[in-house]
Write a protein that holds these residues in place. Structure first.
Motif, PDB file in Angstrom:
ATOM      1  N   TRP A 225       0.820  -1.218   0.000  1.00 15.81           N
ATOM      2  CA  TRP A 225       0.000   0.000   0.000  1.00 15.81           C
ATOM      3  C   TRP A 225       0.857   1.273   0.000  1.00 15.81           C
ATOM      4  O   TRP A 225       0.340   2.369  -0.245  1.00 15.81           O
ATOM      5  CB  TRP A 225      -0.935   0.025   1.208  1.00 15.81           C
ATOM      6  N   LYS A 226       2.175   1.129   0.285  1.00 21.63           N
ATOM      7  CA  LYS A 226       3.033   2.311   0.328  1.00 21.63           C
ATOM      8  C   LYS A 226       3.207   2.920  -1.047  1.00 21.63           C
ATOM      9  O   LYS A 226       3.460   4.130  -1.172  1.00 21.63           O
ATOM     10  CB  LYS A 226       4.400   1.932   0.920  1.00 21.63           C
ATOM     11  N   GLY A 227       3.080   2.116  -2.100  1.00 19.32           N
ATOM     12  CA  GLY A 227       3.197   2.655  -3.447  1.00 19.32           C
ATOM     13  C   GLY A 227       3.773   1.637  -4.414  1.00 19.32           C
ATOM     14  O   GLY A 227       4.155   0.527  -4.035  1.00 19.32           O
ATOM     15  N   GLN A 228       3.857   2.020  -5.651  1.00 21.57           N
ATOM     16  CA  GLN A 228       4.403   1.158  -6.696  1.00 21.57           C
ATOM     17  C   GLN A 228       5.929   1.198  -6.656  1.00 21.57           C
ATOM     18  O   GLN A 228       6.533   2.264  -6.550  1.00 21.57           O
ATOM     19  CB  GLN A 228       3.897   1.608  -8.066  1.00 21.57           C
ATOM     20  N   GLN A 229       6.534   0.016  -6.746  1.00 22.74           N
ATOM     21  CA  GLN A 229       7.987  -0.087  -6.653  1.00 22.74           C
ATOM     22  C   GLN A 229       8.631  -0.203  -8.032  1.00 22.74           C
ATOM     23  O   GLN A 229       8.110  -0.886  -8.914  1.00 22.74           O
ATOM     24  CB  GLN A 229       8.387  -1.302  -5.815  1.00 22.74           C
ATOM     25  N   PHE A 230       9.781   0.459  -8.153  1.00 22.79           N
ATOM     26  CA  PHE A 230      10.602   0.354  -9.361  1.00 22.79           C
ATOM     27  C   PHE A 230      12.027   0.065  -8.904  1.00 22.79           C
ATOM     28  O   PHE A 230      12.635   0.868  -8.204  1.00 22.79           O
ATOM     29  CB  PHE A 230      10.552   1.644 -10.175  1.00 22.79           C
ATOM     30  N   PHE A 294       4.688  15.269  -7.444  1.00 21.82           N
ATOM     31  CA  PHE A 294       4.828  14.659  -6.122  1.00 21.82           C
ATOM     32  C   PHE A 294       5.173  15.741  -5.099  1.00 21.82           C
ATOM     33  O   PHE A 294       6.129  16.494  -5.278  1.00 21.82           O
ATOM     34  CB  PHE A 294       5.914  13.577  -6.143  1.00 21.82           C
ATOM     35  N   ASP A 295       4.355  15.816  -4.054  1.00 32.59           N
ATOM     36  CA  ASP A 295       4.541  16.860  -3.047  1.00 32.59           C
ATOM     37  C   ASP A 295       5.699  16.550  -2.102  1.00 32.59           C
ATOM     38  O   ASP A 295       6.406  17.446  -1.669  1.00 32.59           O
ATOM     39  CB  ASP A 295       3.249  17.038  -2.231  1.00 32.59           C
ATOM     40  N   ARG A 296       5.844  15.268  -1.776  1.00 27.36           N
ATOM     41  CA  ARG A 296       6.927  14.872  -0.869  1.00 27.36           C
ATOM     42  C   ARG A 296       7.878  13.937  -1.602  1.00 27.36           C
ATOM     43  O   ARG A 296       7.445  12.911  -2.132  1.00 27.36           O
ATOM     44  CB  ARG A 296       6.380  14.185   0.376  1.00 27.36           C
ATOM     45  N   VAL A 297       9.155  14.295  -1.602  1.00 25.24           N
ATOM     46  CA  VAL A 297      10.176  13.461  -2.236  1.00 25.24           C
ATOM     47  C   VAL A 297      11.350  13.323  -1.263  1.00 25.24           C
ATOM     48  O   VAL A 297      11.908  14.325  -0.814  1.00 25.24           O
ATOM     49  CB  VAL A 297      10.673  14.067  -3.562  1.00 25.24           C
ATOM     50  N   ASP A 298      11.692  12.100  -0.925  1.00 27.14           N
ATOM     51  CA  ASP A 298      12.816  11.833  -0.027  1.00 27.14           C
ATOM     52  C   ASP A 298      13.863  10.994  -0.750  1.00 27.14           C
ATOM     53  O   ASP A 298      13.518  10.006  -1.415  1.00 27.14           O
ATOM     54  CB  ASP A 298      12.353  11.085   1.220  1.00 27.14           C
ATOM     55  N   VAL A 299      15.107  11.386  -0.621  1.00 27.07           N
ATOM     56  CA  VAL A 299      16.235  10.644  -1.196  1.00 27.07           C
ATOM     57  C   VAL A 299      17.105  10.162  -0.038  1.00 27.07           C
ATOM     58  O   VAL A 299      17.573  10.976   0.767  1.00 27.07           O
ATOM     59  CB  VAL A 299      17.059  11.515  -2.157  1.00 27.07           C
ATOM     60  N   ASP A 300      17.292   8.853   0.057  1.00 22.16           N
ATOM     61  CA  ASP A 300      18.037   8.281   1.180  1.00 22.16           C
ATOM     62  C   ASP A 300      18.964   7.177   0.694  1.00 22.16           C
ATOM     63  O   ASP A 300      18.759   6.592  -0.375  1.00 22.16           O
ATOM     64  CB  ASP A 300      17.084   7.692   2.223  1.00 22.16           C
ATOM     65  N   ALA A 301      19.958   6.892   1.539  1.00 19.43           N
ATOM     66  CA  ALA A 301      20.826   5.725   1.345  1.00 19.43           C
ATOM     67  C   ALA A 301      20.453   4.682   2.385  1.00 19.43           C
ATOM     68  O   ALA A 301      20.083   5.014   3.512  1.00 19.43           O
ATOM     69  CB  ALA A 301      22.290   6.113   1.480  1.00 19.43           C
ATOM     70  N   PHE A 302      20.559   3.416   1.998  1.00 15.98           N
ATOM     71  CA  PHE A 302      20.327   2.305   2.922  1.00 15.98           C
ATOM     72  C   PHE A 302      21.648   1.557   3.044  1.00 15.98           C
ATOM     73  O   PHE A 302      22.141   1.001   2.058  1.00 15.98           O
ATOM     74  CB  PHE A 302      19.222   1.393   2.401  1.00 15.98           C
ATOM     75  N   ILE A 303      22.237   1.566   4.241  1.00 14.67           N
ATOM     76  CA  ILE A 303      23.619   1.099   4.409  1.00 14.67           C
ATOM     77  C   ILE A 303      23.682  -0.104   5.341  1.00 14.67           C
ATOM     78  O   ILE A 303      23.163  -0.079   6.457  1.00 14.67           O
ATOM     79  CB  ILE A 303      24.507   2.227   4.970  1.00 14.67           C
ATOM     80  N   VAL A 304      24.323  -1.155   4.843  1.00 11.02           N
ATOM     81  CA  VAL A 304      24.684  -2.321   5.648  1.00 11.02           C
ATOM     82  C   VAL A 304      26.140  -2.633   5.332  1.00 11.02           C
ATOM     83  O   VAL A 304      26.515  -2.748   4.159  1.00 11.02           O
ATOM     84  CB  VAL A 304      23.800  -3.544   5.337  1.00 11.02           C
ATOM     85  N   GLU A 315      17.359   3.934  10.372  1.00  8.89           N
ATOM     86  CA  GLU A 315      16.076   3.914  11.089  1.00  8.89           C
ATOM     87  C   GLU A 315      15.045   4.873  10.488  1.00  8.89           C
ATOM     88  O   GLU A 315      13.880   4.491  10.303  1.00  8.89           O
ATOM     89  CB  GLU A 315      16.301   4.220  12.570  1.00  8.89           C
ATOM     90  N   PRO A 316      15.399   6.126  10.151  1.00 11.71           N
ATOM     91  CA  PRO A 316      14.401   6.989   9.490  1.00 11.71           C
ATOM     92  C   PRO A 316      13.923   6.424   8.159  1.00 11.71           C
ATOM     93  O   PRO A 316      12.766   6.629   7.775  1.00 11.71           O
ATOM     94  CB  PRO A 316      15.154   8.313   9.293  1.00 11.71           C
ATOM     95  N   VAL A 317      14.788   5.711   7.448  1.00 10.97           N
ATOM     96  CA  VAL A 317      14.400   5.109   6.173  1.00 10.97           C
ATOM     97  C   VAL A 317      13.318   4.054   6.397  1.00 10.97           C
ATOM     98  O   VAL A 317      12.331   3.980   5.646  1.00 10.97           O
ATOM     99  CB  VAL A 317      15.630   4.490   5.472  1.00 10.97           C
ATOM    100  N   LEU A 318      13.474   3.237   7.433  1.00 15.45           N
ATOM    101  CA  LEU A 318      12.464   2.223   7.732  1.00 15.45           C
ATOM    102  C   LEU A 318      11.117   2.858   8.045  1.00 15.45           C
ATOM    103  O   LEU A 318      10.070   2.358   7.619  1.00 15.45           O
ATOM    104  CB  LEU A 318      12.918   1.357   8.917  1.00 15.45           C
ATOM    105  N   ARG A 319      11.145   3.957   8.791  1.00 11.99           N
ATOM    106  CA  ARG A 319       9.885   4.629   9.131  1.00 11.99           C
ATOM    107  C   ARG A 319       9.238   5.240   7.894  1.00 11.99           C
ATOM    108  O   ARG A 319       8.010   5.167   7.728  1.00 11.99           O
ATOM    109  CB  ARG A 319      10.132   5.696  10.196  1.00 11.99           C
ATOM    110  N   LYS A 320      10.040   5.844   7.029  1.00 17.86           N
ATOM    111  CA  LYS A 320       9.478   6.452   5.824  1.00 17.86           C
ATOM    112  C   LYS A 320       8.844   5.411   4.908  1.00 17.86           C
ATOM    113  O   LYS A 320       7.827   5.678   4.258  1.00 17.86           O
ATOM    114  CB  LYS A 320      10.571   7.209   5.062  1.00 17.86           C
ATOM    115  N   LEU A 321       9.454   4.222   4.867  1.00 17.20           N
ATOM    116  CA  LEU A 321       8.934   3.157   4.004  1.00 17.20           C
ATOM    117  C   LEU A 321       7.854   2.322   4.693  1.00 17.20           C
ATOM    118  O   LEU A 321       7.408   1.310   4.139  1.00 17.20           O
ATOM    119  CB  LEU A 321      10.077   2.253   3.548  1.00 17.20           C
TER     120      LEU A 321
END
Length: 364
Positions: A225-230, A294-304, A315-321
């Protein structure tokens, strides 16, 4: 040994300032005063004696041990001080009084752990990865439980985090005569663990496979439900033609999320530098997606990290998604162990046969 010093210090404090039985308090204070008098002939107070505030070598030598001389050693070991005038105990910047005496053991343990961690991080070679592996509990969940980790992966990760795997640089440091430190596969850089697990061009396929497995876990964790993935697709209209790992677009809420997975080798500031680079690289997509409505656009890195380190800035990335808190704990653990598994595969490809025995616990 640490627990002995912790409980000895805690018990001594309770003996000195007991409010339940003043007889115990008087006996303890009298014994401490007598020990101080015997040692320093009245030139030092009991508090100065306990907290090592006397000059080195001052006082009698060869005294018979008492409980208070042992308490003195325990206080020094824990880095704590008993303040007899204030009826308190201090450790670092925190001071505890009688009404919170139950917190003394945890305060002392925390102080010892912090000291050992700082000492480990100060190690020029074996402490290099600690700043990353100590950021979040998920990075070390497998150390005590072994969950989602094979015997071979477990041993590999321990040695890799301490930089004890037999790369050429490590073997030379151990005294082996190695005139050529270059990587025997690509001959472009010295054979360090960072080069083997992250930069050797001969293992691009395995590097991509490790990266894609982390991306798969991330994409599967995002609710539909969060949106379409590409995944790994060019955003229409991007003049640079970049392919971020994951783009989630929601045409209803007009929200867009651009996430790129990266796995920098663990180092003092490697996670911060990698995150800043990814955000800089894809920053132009914000304006592009805003122009598409799109009113809200977030650009993030996911690091492991390749040694199983979880970046706390994920952690903020997990909450946004919208990854649920219930699943997030398992998700972090799976990502960390997946990174270790992928790194072991790369190491085995670089050094055939070196970890085969480790994979078979019956041979240990």
């Amino acid at each position: 040994e640490d627990e002995l010093h912790v409980f000895r210090t805690s018990s001594a404090y309770k003996l000195l300032f007991s409010e339940g039985d003043h007889r115990i308090r008087d006996i303890a204070s009298s014994a401490l005063a007598k020990t101080t008098e015997t040692r320093f002939r009245g030139r030092r107070s009991p508090q100065a004696f306990l907290n090592h505030q006397a000059d080195r070598g001052e006082g009698r030598c060869g005294d018979i041990k008492t409980i208070w001389s042992e308490v003195r050693s325990s206080l020094a070991h824990c880095g704590a001080e008993i303040l007899t005038n204030n009826e308190a105990i201090s450790c670092g910047e925190k001071t505890i009084r009688w009404n919170k005496r139950h917190q003394i053991p945890s305060l002392l343990r925390s102080s010892l752990q912090s000291r050992y961690l700082q000492r480990w991080m100060a190690a020029a070679d074996q402490g290099r990865a600690v700043s990353c592996t100590s950021q979040h509990p998920a990075s070390n969940h497998w150390l005590t439980t072994g969950k989602y980790t094979s015997f071979g992966e477990y041993r590999f990760a321990l040695k890799a985090r301490l930089n004890l795997l037999p790369t050429k640089t490590v073997r030379k440091r151990a005294g082996e005569n190695i005139p050529d430190l270059s990587c025997p596969r690509c001959r472009t850089e010295q054979e360090t663990l960072a080069h083997v697990l992250n930069h050797c061009p001969n293992h691009v396929g395995l590097l991509r496979h490790r990266h894609n497995n982390i991306l798969k876990w991330l994409a599967n964790a995002v609710p539909q439900w969060k949106g379409q993935q590409f995944k790994e697709q060019v955003v229409p209209g991007d003049p640079q033609g970049l392919k971020p790992d994951l783009v989630v677009l929601n045409d209803v809420t007009k929200e867009a999320y651009v996430v790129d997975v990266t796995m920098p080798f663990e180092g003092s500031d490697s996670f911060l530098a990698a995150r800043a680079e990814k955000e800089r690289k894809y920053h132009h997509l914000k304006a592009l997606l805003h122009s598409k409505g799109f009113d809200r656009v977030d650009v993030d890195a996911f690091i492991v990290g390749p040694l199983g380190s979880w970046d706390k800035c994920n952690e903020p990335v997990l909450r946004k998604l919208a990854i649920s808190r219930k699943y997030a704990k398992l998700f972090r653990q799976l990502c960390c162990t997946e990174a270790i598994k992928g790194s072991l595969a790369i190491w085995k490809a670089c050094t055939p046969g070196t970890t085969d025995q480790e994979e078979n616990p019956s041979q240990t």
